[in-house]
Design a protein around this motif. Structure first.
Motif, short mmCIF file in Angstrom:
data_model
loop_
_atom_site.label_atom_id
_atom_site.label_comp_id
_atom_site.label_asym_id
_atom_site.label_seq_id
_atom_site.Cartn_x
_atom_site.Cartn_y
_atom_site.Cartn_z
N LEU A 79 30.69 63.86 -4.66
CA LEU A 79 31.18 62.49 -4.77
C LEU A 79 30.27 61.73 -5.73
N THR A 80 30.79 61.36 -6.88
CA THR A 80 30.02 60.64 -7.89
C THR A 80 29.58 59.29 -7.32
N GLY A 81 28.29 59.03 -7.39
CA GLY A 81 27.76 57.75 -6.91
C GLY A 81 27.50 57.72 -5.42
N GLY A 82 27.92 58.75 -4.71
CA GLY A 82 27.66 58.88 -3.28
C GLY A 82 28.17 57.74 -2.42
N THR A 83 27.54 57.59 -1.26
CA THR A 83 27.97 56.55 -0.31
C THR A 83 27.73 55.15 -0.87
N THR A 84 26.77 55.03 -1.79
CA THR A 84 26.52 53.72 -2.40
C THR A 84 27.74 53.27 -3.19
N ALA A 85 28.28 54.16 -4.03
CA ALA A 85 29.47 53.83 -4.81
C ALA A 85 30.69 53.68 -3.90
N TRP A 86 30.78 54.55 -2.88
CA TRP A 86 31.88 54.50 -1.92
C TRP A 86 31.96 53.11 -1.27
N ALA A 87 30.86 52.66 -0.72
CA ALA A 87 30.82 51.34 -0.07
C ALA A 87 30.98 50.22 -1.09
N GLY A 88 30.42 50.42 -2.28
CA GLY A 88 30.53 49.42 -3.33
C GLY A 88 31.95 49.16 -3.77
N GLU A 89 32.82 50.16 -3.61
CA GLU A 89 34.23 49.99 -3.95
C GLU A 89 35.05 49.51 -2.77
N GLY A 90 34.38 49.17 -1.67
CA GLY A 90 35.07 48.58 -0.53
C GLY A 90 35.58 49.57 0.50
N HIS A 91 35.26 50.85 0.36
CA HIS A 91 35.68 51.84 1.35
C HIS A 91 34.74 51.75 2.56
N THR A 92 35.28 52.03 3.73
CA THR A 92 34.48 51.89 4.94
C THR A 92 33.56 53.09 5.15
N LEU A 93 32.43 52.78 5.76
CA LEU A 93 31.49 53.79 6.20
C LEU A 93 31.52 53.80 7.72
N HIS A 94 31.47 54.97 8.30
CA HIS A 94 31.46 55.09 9.76
C HIS A 94 30.02 54.99 10.24
N ARG A 95 29.79 54.17 11.25
CA ARG A 95 28.48 54.03 11.87
C ARG A 95 28.65 54.23 13.37
N PRO A 96 27.99 55.25 13.93
CA PRO A 96 28.11 55.46 15.37
C PRO A 96 27.64 54.23 16.14
N GLU A 97 28.36 53.91 17.23
CA GLU A 97 27.98 52.77 18.06
C GLU A 97 26.62 53.01 18.69
N ASN A 98 25.83 51.96 18.78
CA ASN A 98 24.52 51.98 19.42
C ASN A 98 23.54 52.99 18.82
N ALA A 99 23.80 53.45 17.62
CA ALA A 99 22.90 54.42 16.99
C ALA A 99 21.73 53.68 16.35
N GLN A 100 20.55 54.18 16.59
CA GLN A 100 19.34 53.64 15.97
C GLN A 100 19.04 54.46 14.72
N ALA A 101 19.24 53.87 13.58
CA ALA A 101 19.01 54.59 12.33
C ALA A 101 17.66 54.20 11.74
N PRO A 102 16.88 55.20 11.33
CA PRO A 102 15.65 54.85 10.61
C PRO A 102 16.00 54.27 9.25
N TRP A 103 15.03 53.75 8.58
CA TRP A 103 15.26 53.19 7.26
C TRP A 103 15.86 54.24 6.33
N PRO A 104 16.67 53.81 5.36
CA PRO A 104 17.16 54.74 4.34
C PRO A 104 15.97 55.36 3.59
N MET A 105 16.16 56.54 3.06
CA MET A 105 15.08 57.28 2.40
C MET A 105 14.46 56.47 1.27
N GLU A 106 15.26 55.78 0.47
CA GLU A 106 14.71 55.00 -0.64
C GLU A 106 13.73 53.94 -0.11
N ARG A 107 14.07 53.31 1.00
CA ARG A 107 13.19 52.29 1.57
C ARG A 107 11.92 52.93 2.14
N GLN A 108 12.05 54.10 2.75
CA GLN A 108 10.87 54.81 3.25
C GLN A 108 9.92 55.16 2.10
#
Length: 189
Positions: free
Chosen positions: A90-119
């Motif tokens: 997928l060209t541009g990955g999830t960043t491009a996917w979300a940037g074009e307005g497509h939805t991303l699935h996020r599990p309910e009550n999931a505790q996600a660590p920081w994205p790798m770029e932020r780490q």
């Protein structure tokens, strides 16, 4: 000889999402923070373990490899191609996917660590400041800051990130064995 993997832009992928088995090669934390609907998480550094399951899944349909920007998923496609498994990135990955307005699935009550770029930004910044602060009392400590700066320049020039590879090995960025095993059983079909 390197080959460029087949690629889809987000609009093309969205139109044909049901035609693909989606494999997200980001860390479990990045995956939990938001992934394409129906995606299975197999971190890039566990791809070799998943080859038999991915080969089985590829016999039933097309594989779409996804990451945050498209770099890791392109690497995954190249590794799969070396194993005789065709895959699309997928060209541009999830960043491009979300940037074009497509939805991303996020599990309910999931505790996600920081994205790798932020780490990576946090670790690089912290080590740089530490090197400068320690350098006030012990001048050779400033070499730590120089090494981190050099690593960042190398990372940008080569479009790789050794610090991200190291951080990906931390426990909070690793899949639980039961999760990875369940994913592989699902893909074996």
């Amino acid at each position: 000889m390197s080959t460029t993997p087949t690629a889809l832009i987000p609009a093309q992928a969205a139109a044909r999402l049901d035609d693909y088995t989606i494999i997200d090669v980001r860390t479990p934390g990045e995956y939990t923070a938001g992934h394409l609907p129906g995606a299975h998480n197999i971190p890039l550094d566990h791809l070799h373990t998943a080859l038999p399951a991915l080969k089985a899944a590829a016999t039933r349909g097309n594989l779409l490899m996804v990451c945050a920007s498209g770099n890791r998923s392109a690497t995954a496609c190249t590794e799969l191609a070396a194993g005789g498994i065709p895959a699309t990135t997928l060209t541009g990955g999830t960043t491009a996917w979300a940037g074009e307005g497509h939805t991303l699935h996020r599990p309910e009550n999931a505790q996600a660590p920081w994205p790798m770029e932020r780490q990576v930004r946090f670790a690089a910044g912290s080590l740089t400041v530490l090197g400068l602060a320690a350098g006030i009392r012990w001048r050779p400590a400033r070499w730590l800051s120089a090494a981190i700066g050099t690593g960042l320049v190398f990372s940008a020039a080569t479009n790789t990130c050794g610090m991200a590879a190291a951080l990906a090995k931390l426990p909070h960025n690793q899949p639980r064995t039961t999760d990875l095993d369940a994913t592989l059983r699902t893909l074996q079909g």
